[in-house]
Design a protein around this motif. Structure first.
Motif, mmCIF file in Angstrom:
data_model
loop_
_atom_site.group_PDB
_atom_site.id
_atom_site.type_symbol
_atom_site.label_atom_id
_atom_site.label_comp_id
_atom_site.label_asym_id
_atom_site.label_seq_id
_atom_site.Cartn_x
_atom_site.Cartn_y
_atom_site.Cartn_z
ATOM 1 N N ILE A 124 7.026 -3.889 -0.444
ATOM 2 C CA ILE A 124 6.730 -5.016 0.456
ATOM 3 C C ILE A 124 5.223 -5.013 0.753
ATOM 4 O O ILE A 124 4.675 -3.985 1.167
ATOM 5 C CB ILE A 124 7.514 -4.864 1.780
ATOM 6 C CG1 ILE A 124 9.020 -4.867 1.492
ATOM 7 C CG2 ILE A 124 7.135 -5.959 2.772
ATOM 8 C CD1 ILE A 124 9.870 -4.534 2.695
ATOM 9 N N GLY A 125 4.598 -6.126 0.547
ATOM 10 C CA GLY A 125 3.169 -6.215 0.837
ATOM 11 C C GLY A 125 2.902 -5.876 2.292
ATOM 12 O O GLY A 125 3.774 -6.014 3.148
ATOM 13 N N ASP A 126 1.692 -5.431 2.605
ATOM 14 C CA ASP A 126 1.402 -5.017 3.975
ATOM 15 C C ASP A 126 -0.089 -5.127 4.276
ATOM 16 O O ASP A 126 -0.885 -5.470 3.403
ATOM 17 C CB ASP A 126 1.910 -3.588 4.217
ATOM 18 C CG ASP A 126 1.488 -2.650 3.097
ATOM 19 O OD1 ASP A 126 0.290 -2.654 2.748
ATOM 20 O OD2 ASP A 126 2.361 -1.932 2.550
ATOM 21 N N GLU B 54 7.176 -3.540 8.880
ATOM 22 C CA GLU B 54 6.925 -3.368 7.443
ATOM 23 C C GLU B 54 5.464 -3.608 7.062
ATOM 24 O O GLU B 54 5.014 -3.159 6.016
ATOM 25 C CB GLU B 54 7.795 -4.361 6.650
ATOM 26 C CG GLU B 54 9.264 -4.049 6.731
ATOM 27 C CD GLU B 54 10.114 -5.289 6.533
ATOM 28 O OE1 GLU B 54 9.722 -6.379 7.007
ATOM 29 O OE2 GLU B 54 11.175 -5.169 5.903
ATOM 30 N N ASP C 17 6.755 0.770 -0.787
ATOM 31 C CA ASP C 17 8.112 0.333 -0.414
ATOM 32 C C ASP C 17 8.457 -1.042 -1.011
ATOM 33 O O ASP C 17 9.513 -1.606 -0.720
ATOM 34 C CB ASP C 17 8.302 0.333 1.113
ATOM 35 C CG ASP C 17 7.451 -0.719 1.803
ATOM 36 O OD1 ASP C 17 6.616 -1.362 1.123
ATOM 37 O OD2 ASP C 17 7.606 -0.896 3.028
ATOM 38 N N SER D 123 0.810 -1.229 0.000
ATOM 39 C CA SER D 123 0.000 0.000 0.000
ATOM 40 C C SER D 123 0.839 1.273 0.000
ATOM 41 O O SER D 123 0.334 2.342 -0.293
ATOM 42 C CB SER D 123 -0.914 0.016 1.225
ATOM 43 O OG SER D 123 -0.138 0.238 2.397
ATOM 44 N N ASN D 124 2.125 1.180 0.372
ATOM 45 C CA ASN D 124 2.865 2.430 0.549
ATOM 46 C C ASN D 124 4.099 2.559 -0.344
ATOM 47 O O ASN D 124 4.974 3.375 -0.094
ATOM 48 C CB ASN D 124 3.262 2.604 2.022
ATOM 49 C CG ASN D 124 4.193 1.485 2.477
ATOM 50 O OD1 ASN D 124 4.394 0.511 1.752
ATOM 51 N ND2 ASN D 124 4.758 1.624 3.657
HETATM 52 CA CA CA Z 1 4.519 -1.810 2.028
#
Ligand code: CA
Ligand code: GLC
Length: 558
Positions: A28-30, A75, A26, A23-24
């Motif tokens: 990496i899933g979150d 994360e 970076d 979502s942000n």
């Molecule tokens: Ca993320």
């Protein structure tokens, strides 16, 4: 509390959070990524999510090494995000099952930091410490091997002793013989139940009890020691105790990862009156093509495959099995069971033949759109420490090429590549430029958006199958009968309850041929096609059926 045993009529979807949705930006899933896809899950029709670990972790094994069981990995977000996620799931009629990783912790867990600091620390006995063997104690305490290669012991200078780790050295095994450890685990479960969690998938749960004296394992080329800790001496006692202290107090589901579980001992593990685990995952069908971690891929054998599933259908009604063909520990299923030129046809065939059996179905993220392995994967692209270790060891012995060949077919990494949402950059998984592991380049063609737009996609097929299955008593508890068990190309079975009868016919080959149906199945008055992976043809059962490549049909006959 009386259990409703809702899991007997659930369809579970497994999320590997690191790779599901970012979502942000970076890479990496979150958790907020998951929140943004809850409507997608609702539309798919699943009724439960199994979320791979999202707790605080230094990520030596992508969250399967937990450093704080009561908080969320930085994360992935915060506890508030998590609360919003579970509320969003519940609002959509979706339950949440979390991963419970308690055979081991991270070496960065506070307990372990304390434990390793001195022999008289109150946390010392939370883990398994022993003196080394040999004159100078420089040999590990026994010959057990880590499931991730090498010895299962690591020497620690501070106290001049070794600690046990059945996985990586950053995953020290907890000492379940210590009553305090067992109480901690119950407290952790209750903590999450109080927050609304609906159950746990219990990671390598059959390894928790080790035989007294930790005797050497018998000779084995790869994994030594199994017989001394798989469903060990106190396994049942400890699990029953945990059930009484926690699991039985809520309307939960617990499903155990089943190393060592076969249909012959399944009843001991999950019979309801034992008050231990509710459900079990077996490895029996999986390991006949793709053994866990160390060896090269094996050839698929349909007769064996049918036999294993058919045996599991005999599981008594007070026990619950699971149906799965993918998870985060295996490469993708499609290339394993069929030719990729028939990608979606194979996907539908597998879905029809496996998910109309009795048991709780699990669908792994991306399976519903037919995600595949990454072609031409190179050693530098691997992120899973197991792949990296295997490659390095093989390279040392001049077997680097063979390792690459094997890993390209079976590394766990394939299943962990980011979910393919669209044909936008990085498959729509992230808005950022980088992703924590490479995106499969075939996202341009294989993605959720494309699948949603096309009526005959595997995704729409899954939606239809799930809808058909939920609440369907014939599937949930009907009888099972296999026909033509020795046939190497076709799986034919029947499910029946009261006057209802379903027949499944699945061609597991890429060839078209004429198949002679068993006589009993050609006698009926009415025959209706329930699910079919071809647009037309074969609209009723006849004596000689021309089956096209990977054709699978489910009929209802009367
Ligand atoms: Ca993320
Ligand atoms: C289980 C998990 C796997 C993990 C291992 C150690 O097999 O599914 O991903 O590496 O346990 O926790």
């Amino acid at each position: 509390m009386a259990k409703t045993r809702w899991y007997k009529d659930a369809v579970v979807y497994q999320i590997y959070p690191r790779s599901f949705c970012d979502s942000n930006g970076d890479g990496i899933g979150d958790i907020r990524g998951i929140i943004s896809k809850l409507d997608y899950l609702k539309e798919l029709g699943i009724t439960c999510v199994w979320l791979s670990p999202c707790y605080k972790s230094p990520n030596d094994d992508n969250g399967y090494d937990i450093s704080n069981y009561r908080d969320i990995m930085d994360e992935f977000g915060t506890l508030e995000d998590w609360q919003e996620m579970i509320d969003g799931m519940h609002a959509r009629g979706i339950k949440l099952v979390m991963d419970l990783v308690v055979n081991h912790t991270s070496d960065e867990h506070e307990w372990f930091k304390q434990s390793r600091s001195s022999k008289d620390n109150p946390y010392r006995d939370y883990y398994i410490w022993r003196k080394g063997r040999g004159k100078d104690g420089k040999k590990p305490p026994n010959n057990w091997t880590s499931r991730f290669t090498g010895s299962a012991w690591t020497y620690d200078e501070t106290t001049d002793e070794w600690y046990l780790h059945l996985f990586s050295k950053k995953q020290p095994d907890l000492n379940w013989d210590n009553p305090k450890v067992r109480q901690e685990v119950a407290d952790i479960c209750n903590y999450w139940f109080e927050k609304g969690v609906d159950g746990f998938r219990c990671d390598v749960i059959t390894y928790i009890s080790k035989e007294e004296g930790l005797p050497n394992g018998k000779w084995n080329p790869a994994l030594k020691g199994d017989e001394h800790f798989t469903i060990g001496p106190n396994y049942h006692k400890y699990i029953h105790e945990l059930n009484q202290r926690s699991w039985s107090k809520y309307d939960t589901m617990t499903v155990g990862e089943g190393q060592g579980i076969t249909i012959d001992n399944a009843e001991e593990i999950v019979a309801e009156e034992r008050e231990e685990l509710d459900c079990v995952f077996t490895f029996e069908h999986q390991t006949q093509v793709d053994s866990f971690i160390v060896t090269v891929p094996k050839k698929f054998n349909l007769v064996k495959w049918k036999e294993i599933f058919s045996n599991w259908q005999k599981i008594p009604s007070n026990c619950q099995n699971s149906l799965y063909i993918e998870n985060h520990d295996y490469s993708r299923s499609l290339p394993r069971y069929g030719k990729l030129e028939y990608r979606e046809t194979v996907g539908k065939m597998l879905a029809i033949s496996v998910y109309l059996l009795k048991g709780t179905p699990y669908i792994y993220q991306g399976q519903e759109i037919g995600m595949t392995n990454i072609d031409n994967f190179q050693p530098e692209d691997y992120k899973d420490q197991v792949s990296v270790k295997i490659y390095e060891i093989c390279k040392k012995f001049g077997l680097g090429k063979i390792a690459i060949w094997a890993l390209q077919r079976k590394a766990r990494d394939h299943a962990r590549a980011p979910m393919q949402w669209s044909d936008a950059k990085n498959a729509g998984f992230t808005t950022g430029d980088e992703t924590w592991m490479m995106v499969n380049p075939n996202y341009v063609d294989i993605n959720v958006e494309e699948s949603e737009e096309r009526p005959d996609s595997l995704l729409h097929f899954y939606q239809k199958l799930i809808k058909f299955r939920l609440g369907n008593e014939v599937i949930i508890k009907g009888s099972y009968k296999q026909y033509d068990a020795k046939n190497k190309k076709v799986w034919v079975y029947e499910r029946a309850l009261d006057n209802k009868k379903y027949v499944v016919v699945a061609n597991y080959t890429d060839k078209q041929f004429s198949y002679t149906m068993p006589d009993e199945l050609t006698k009926y008055e009415k025959c209706v096609v329930l699910l079919h992976n071809y647009e037309d043809g074969n609209n009723k059962i006849v004596k000689k059926m021309v089956l096209r490549p990977y054709e699978a049909i489910a009929y209802e006959i009367e």
